[in-house]
Design a protein around this motif. Structure first.
Motif, PDB file in Angstrom:
ATOM      1  N   GLY A 215       0.549  37.747 -22.493  1.00  0.00           N
ATOM      2  CA  GLY A 215      -0.308  37.290 -23.585  1.00  0.00           C
ATOM      3  C   GLY A 215       0.405  37.323 -24.927  1.00  0.00           C
ATOM      4  N   ILE A 216       1.115  38.423 -25.195  1.00  0.00           N
ATOM      5  CA  ILE A 216       1.849  38.548 -26.463  1.00  0.00           C
ATOM      6  C   ILE A 216       2.849  37.419 -26.634  1.00  0.00           C
ATOM      7  N   GLN A 217       3.596  37.117 -25.564  1.00  0.00           N
ATOM      8  CA  GLN A 217       4.629  36.092 -25.708  1.00  0.00           C
ATOM      9  C   GLN A 217       4.050  34.677 -25.650  1.00  0.00           C
ATOM     10  N   ASN A 218       2.780  34.551 -25.266  1.00  0.00           N
ATOM     11  CA  ASN A 218       2.146  33.231 -25.282  1.00  0.00           C
ATOM     12  C   ASN A 218       1.798  32.772 -26.692  1.00  0.00           C
ATOM     13  N   PHE A 219       1.648  33.737 -27.612  1.00  0.00           N
ATOM     14  CA  PHE A 219       1.277  33.378 -28.984  1.00  0.00           C
ATOM     15  C   PHE A 219       2.274  32.390 -29.599  1.00  0.00           C
ATOM     16  N   PRO A 220       3.582  32.695 -29.576  1.00  0.00           N
ATOM     17  CA  PRO A 220       4.522  31.724 -30.152  1.00  0.00           C
ATOM     18  C   PRO A 220       4.591  30.423 -29.381  1.00  0.00           C
ATOM     19  N   GLU A 221       4.272  30.440 -28.093  1.00  0.00           N
ATOM     20  CA  GLU A 221       4.305  29.198 -27.332  1.00  0.00           C
ATOM     21  C   GLU A 221       3.202  28.247 -27.780  1.00  0.00           C
ATOM     22  N   GLY A 222       2.004  28.787 -28.074  1.00  0.00           N
ATOM     23  CA  GLY A 222       0.941  27.942 -28.602  1.00  0.00           C
ATOM     24  C   GLY A 222       1.316  27.369 -29.959  1.00  0.00           C
ATOM     25  N   THR A 223       1.923  28.214 -30.803  1.00  0.00           N
ATOM     26  CA  THR A 223       2.383  27.769 -32.123  1.00  0.00           C
ATOM     27  C   THR A 223       3.478  26.719 -31.996  1.00  0.00           C
ATOM     28  N   ALA A 224       4.346  26.890 -30.993  1.00  0.00           N
ATOM     29  CA  ALA A 224       5.483  25.987 -30.815  1.00  0.00           C
ATOM     30  C   ALA A 224       5.057  24.572 -30.448  1.00  0.00           C
ATOM     31  N   VAL A 225       3.835  24.428 -29.960  1.00  0.00           N
ATOM     32  CA  VAL A 225       3.321  23.082 -29.675  1.00  0.00           C
ATOM     33  C   VAL A 225       2.562  22.531 -30.879  1.00  0.00           C
ATOM     34  N   SER A 226       1.648  23.315 -31.447  1.00  0.00           N
ATOM     35  CA  SER A 226       0.759  22.786 -32.488  1.00  0.00           C
ATOM     36  C   SER A 226       1.489  22.479 -33.791  1.00  0.00           C
ATOM     37  N   MET A 227       2.418  23.336 -34.208  1.00  0.00           N
ATOM     38  CA  MET A 227       3.081  23.146 -35.502  1.00  0.00           C
ATOM     39  C   MET A 227       3.964  21.894 -35.553  1.00  0.00           C
ATOM     40  N   PRO A 228       4.816  21.649 -34.556  1.00  0.00           N
ATOM     41  CA  PRO A 228       5.622  20.420 -34.607  1.00  0.00           C
ATOM     42  C   PRO A 228       4.764  19.157 -34.620  1.00  0.00           C
ATOM     43  N   LEU A 229       3.642  19.186 -33.894  1.00  0.00           N
ATOM     44  CA  LEU A 229       2.767  18.018 -33.886  1.00  0.00           C
ATOM     45  C   LEU A 229       2.132  17.799 -35.257  1.00  0.00           C
ATOM     46  N   ARG A 230       1.824  18.899 -35.945  1.00  0.00           N
ATOM     47  CA  ARG A 230       1.253  18.796 -37.290  1.00  0.00           C
ATOM     48  C   ARG A 230       2.268  18.175 -38.249  1.00  0.00           C
ATOM     49  N   ARG A 231       3.541  18.579 -38.099  1.00  0.00           N
ATOM     50  CA  ARG A 231       4.591  18.015 -38.958  1.00  0.00           C
ATOM     51  C   ARG A 231       4.731  16.514 -38.774  1.00  0.00           C
ATOM     52  N   GLU A 232       4.351  16.041 -37.568  1.00  0.00           N
ATOM     53  CA  GLU A 232       4.433  14.606 -37.298  1.00  0.00           C
ATOM     54  C   GLU A 232       3.199  13.851 -37.766  1.00  0.00           C
ATOM     55  N   GLY A 233       2.257  14.563 -38.421  1.00  0.00           N
ATOM     56  CA  GLY A 233       1.092  13.900 -39.009  1.00  0.00           C
ATOM     57  C   GLY A 233      -0.153  13.889 -38.166  1.00  0.00           C
ATOM     58  N   MET A 234      -0.147  14.566 -37.044  1.00  0.00           N
ATOM     59  CA  MET A 234      -1.327  14.601 -36.185  1.00  0.00           C
ATOM     60  C   MET A 234      -2.408  15.482 -36.827  1.00  0.00           C
ATOM     61  N   PRO A 235      -3.696  15.119 -36.717  1.00  0.00           N
ATOM     62  CA  PRO A 235      -4.776  15.948 -37.279  1.00  0.00           C
ATOM     63  C   PRO A 235      -4.742  17.373 -36.723  1.00  0.00           C
ATOM     64  N   LYS A 236      -5.166  18.335 -37.564  1.00  0.00           N
ATOM     65  CA  LYS A 236      -5.083  19.747 -37.171  1.00  0.00           C
ATOM     66  C   LYS A 236      -5.838  20.040 -35.882  1.00  0.00           C
ATOM     67  N   TRP A 237      -7.057  19.509 -35.764  1.00  0.00           N
ATOM     68  CA  TRP A 237      -7.862  19.815 -34.586  1.00  0.00           C
ATOM     69  C   TRP A 237      -7.203  19.309 -33.314  1.00  0.00           C
TER      70      TRP A 237
END
Length: 271
Positions: free
Chosen positions: A166-188
């Motif tokens: 569980g602890i190491q899953n935290f950065p994995e979730g971030t590693a998907v959502s943040m790059p997509l946000r940088r590409e302009g995808m809506p936050k939700w």
């Protein structure tokens, strides 16, 4: 906590534990709502930390108990370990070869697996999903092993593994959502993609627990198989991704060692 878990069937235990690990993945993805862009140094360190956790979990929670269990069941310990460990690596290599996916920081032209016309976001999610298959399987097998009643498999060790994953899953979730946000995808939408990468863990966890409960004689192989699959992910994906920026290598290496230490403490203290 262990007494609470013991009142449930091992399959239910595995489901609860992997729903927790999925929830932490979602929490990591949810950073997209409250934080700006994560600095590459921090992201690399988080991935390095995750690699350390997985390396420690592979040995302390899976490989070592698998070897001990093989001896208790009258198997040849080293042969059981090699067959299971290499089997996990081969399984992940085949999955990696055919499942379309894209590693972090790479152009879509560098995607791996069968060539498709899928979007970059889908390929990124599939790359993290590939990480989560052995993680969910490992947690499920660990809880299923407890039902065998062998001294080498304890509920505390299984809980420690679930917490570490569980602890190491935290950065994995971030590693998907943040790059997509940088590409302009809506936050939700970034959040939905980020948490979706963890959906496979409850599925793999339940399958793993149910499988080893039905065929307890293969438990040592299953534990070593999960260890091999996790080490494949660490060496083939997490470490290269975390050390892509040469300026951060020393920091990432220390983060990896910290992750290893945290998981080792969890396993030794709870197991």
């Amino acid at each position: 906590m262990s007494d609470l878990f013991l009142q449930y069937n091992p399959v239910i235990q595995a489901l609860i534990a992997t729903l927790f690990t999925w929830g932490v993945t979602a929490a990591g993805a949810a950073l997209v709502f409250v934080a700006g862009a994560v600095k590459p140094k921090i992201m690399d360190s988080m991935l390095g930390f995750a690699a350390g956790v997985m390396i420690a979990a592979s040995f302390w929670s899976l490989l070592a108990p698998g070897i001990e269990m093989a001896e208790q069941l009258g198997h040849t310990p080293w042969l059981t370990a090699v067959i299971g460990f290499m089997g996990g690596g081969i399984f992940m290599r085949i999955t990696d070869r055919f499942l379309p996916h894209l590693h972090l920081g790479l152009a879509i032209e560098q995607s791996e697996g069968v060539k498709t016309s899928w979007q970059r976001s889908t390929l990124l999610v599939l790359a993290i999903t590939l990480h989560n298959i052995p993680e969910g399987l490992a947690v499920g097998v660990a809880f299923g092993a407890v039902a065998a009643g062998l001294p080498s498999a304890t509920i505390g060790s299984a809980i420690a593994l679930a917490i570490g994953i569980g602890i190491q899953n935290f950065p994995e979730g971030t590693a998907v959502s943040m790059p997509l946000r940088r590409e302009g995808m809506p936050k939700w939408k970034c959040f939905l993609y980020g948490q979706a990468s963890g959906i496979v863990e409850p599925i793999a966890g339940v399958i793993g627990a149910a499988f080893v409960m039905k065929m307890q004689n293969i438990l040592p192989y299953a534990l070593c198989f999960a260890a091999g699959a996790m080490i494949f992910v660490v060496v083939e994906e997490l470490i290269p991704e975390s050390q892509r920026n040469e300026k951060n290598i020393d920091l990432v290496t220390m983060a990896t060692m910290v992750g290893f230490s945290v998981m080792m403490i969890l396993d030794v203290a709870l197991g």
